[in-house]
Design a protein around this motif. Structure first.
Motif, short mmCIF file in Angstrom:
data_model
loop_
_atom_site.label_atom_id
_atom_site.label_comp_id
_atom_site.label_asym_id
_atom_site.label_seq_id
_atom_site.Cartn_x
_atom_site.Cartn_y
_atom_site.Cartn_z
N ASP A 78 -8.60 15.53 -10.19
CA ASP A 78 -9.16 15.71 -8.84
C ASP A 78 -8.19 15.29 -7.74
N LYS A 79 -7.01 14.86 -8.12
CA LYS A 79 -6.01 14.41 -7.14
C LYS A 79 -5.32 15.62 -6.51
N VAL A 80 -5.15 15.57 -5.19
CA VAL A 80 -4.54 16.66 -4.44
C VAL A 80 -3.27 16.14 -3.78
N LEU A 81 -2.17 16.82 -4.01
CA LEU A 81 -0.88 16.38 -3.49
C LEU A 81 -0.92 16.21 -1.96
N ALA A 82 -1.51 17.16 -1.27
CA ALA A 82 -1.57 17.07 0.20
C ALA A 82 -2.28 15.80 0.66
N ASP A 83 -3.36 15.44 -0.01
CA ASP A 83 -4.10 14.23 0.35
C ASP A 83 -3.24 12.99 0.14
N GLU A 84 -2.54 12.95 -0.97
CA GLU A 84 -1.71 11.78 -1.28
C GLU A 84 -0.52 11.68 -0.34
N LEU A 85 0.09 12.83 0.01
CA LEU A 85 1.18 12.81 0.99
C LEU A 85 0.67 12.34 2.35
N ALA A 86 -0.53 12.74 2.71
CA ALA A 86 -1.13 12.28 3.97
C ALA A 86 -1.38 10.77 3.94
N ASP A 87 -1.76 10.24 2.78
CA ASP A 87 -1.92 8.79 2.65
C ASP A 87 -0.59 8.07 2.88
N VAL A 88 0.49 8.62 2.32
CA VAL A 88 1.82 8.04 2.54
C VAL A 88 2.16 8.07 4.02
N MET A 98 0.83 -1.21 0.00
CA MET A 98 0.00 0.00 0.00
C MET A 98 0.87 1.26 0.00
N LEU A 99 1.98 1.23 0.74
CA LEU A 99 2.89 2.37 0.76
C LEU A 99 3.45 2.63 -0.63
N THR A 100 3.85 1.56 -1.30
CA THR A 100 4.37 1.68 -2.67
C THR A 100 3.32 2.30 -3.59
N GLU A 101 2.10 1.85 -3.43
CA GLU A 101 0.99 2.37 -4.24
C GLU A 101 0.78 3.86 -3.97
N GLU A 102 0.79 4.24 -2.70
CA GLU A 102 0.56 5.65 -2.34
C GLU A 102 1.72 6.54 -2.83
N VAL A 103 2.96 6.05 -2.72
CA VAL A 103 4.10 6.82 -3.21
C VAL A 103 3.98 7.00 -4.73
N GLY A 104 3.48 5.98 -5.40
CA GLY A 104 3.25 6.09 -6.84
C GLY A 104 2.24 7.17 -7.17
N GLU A 105 1.21 7.32 -6.35
CA GLU A 105 0.22 8.36 -6.57
C GLU A 105 0.83 9.74 -6.37
N VAL A 106 1.73 9.87 -5.37
CA VAL A 106 2.45 11.14 -5.18
C VAL A 106 3.31 11.42 -6.40
N ILE A 155 1.32 12.77 -9.36
CA ILE A 155 0.95 14.19 -9.24
C ILE A 155 2.16 15.08 -9.48
N ILE A 156 3.30 14.73 -8.88
CA ILE A 156 4.51 15.53 -9.04
C ILE A 156 4.93 15.58 -10.51
N ALA A 157 4.86 14.43 -11.19
CA ALA A 157 5.24 14.38 -12.61
C ALA A 157 4.36 15.28 -13.46
N ARG A 158 3.11 15.41 -13.08
CA ARG A 158 2.19 16.22 -13.86
C ARG A 158 2.20 17.69 -13.44
N GLN A 159 2.29 17.93 -12.15
CA GLN A 159 2.24 19.31 -11.65
C GLN A 159 3.57 20.04 -11.83
N TYR A 160 4.68 19.33 -11.63
CA TYR A 160 6.00 19.97 -11.69
C TYR A 160 6.85 19.46 -12.83
N GLY A 161 6.46 18.34 -13.41
CA GLY A 161 7.22 17.76 -14.51
C GLY A 161 6.58 18.08 -15.85
N GLU A 162 6.88 17.27 -16.81
CA GLU A 162 6.47 17.55 -18.18
C GLU A 162 5.24 16.78 -18.64
#
Length: 108
Positions: free
Chosen positions: A57-67, A30-38, A41-48
């Motif tokens: 609808d994904k929110v970085l704060a929510d996903e970091l909280a899941d991790v 589950m941790l691996t899955e949640e880190v993948g979701e983070v 988001i990072i790849a799309r919000q800060y990457g290319e």
């Protein structure tokens, strides 16, 4: 909320709402899955990469909280005091990296 309080709060939630902890291997998956979701988001919000409709609808704060939640679960079920572990880790990094980053030309 302190780290210790977070560990206690998660444990209380698991005991009342979550029924019991998933086993360590399940939580690791589950941790691996949640880190993948983070990462997604990072790849799309800060990457290319661009956002897909399903990602909007994904929110970085929510996903970091899941991790963080799963990390706390793993710590609780394996007897790790995260406050003490973090303090030891910071002391190790401070000793090891006292001059390393200041001497790294790439950081200037």
């Amino acid at each position: 909320m302190t780290i210790e309080e977070a560990q206690q709060t998660v444990d209380q939630w698991i005991q009342t709402t979550g029924v019991r902890y998933f086993n360590e291997l399940t939580n690791m998956a589950m941790l691996t899955e949640e880190v993948g979701e983070v990462a997604r988001i990072i790849a799309r919000q800060y990457g290319e990469q661009s956002f897909k409709e399903s990602d909007k609808d994904k929110v970085l704060a929510d996903e970091l909280a899941d991790v963080l939640f799963v990390v706390i679960c793993l710590a609780n079920q394996t007897g790790v005091n995260l406050t003490e572990a973090l303090q030891r880790n910071l002391a190790k990094k401070t000793k090891r990296d006292a001059d390393r980053h200041r001497q790294n030309e790439k950081l200037f």
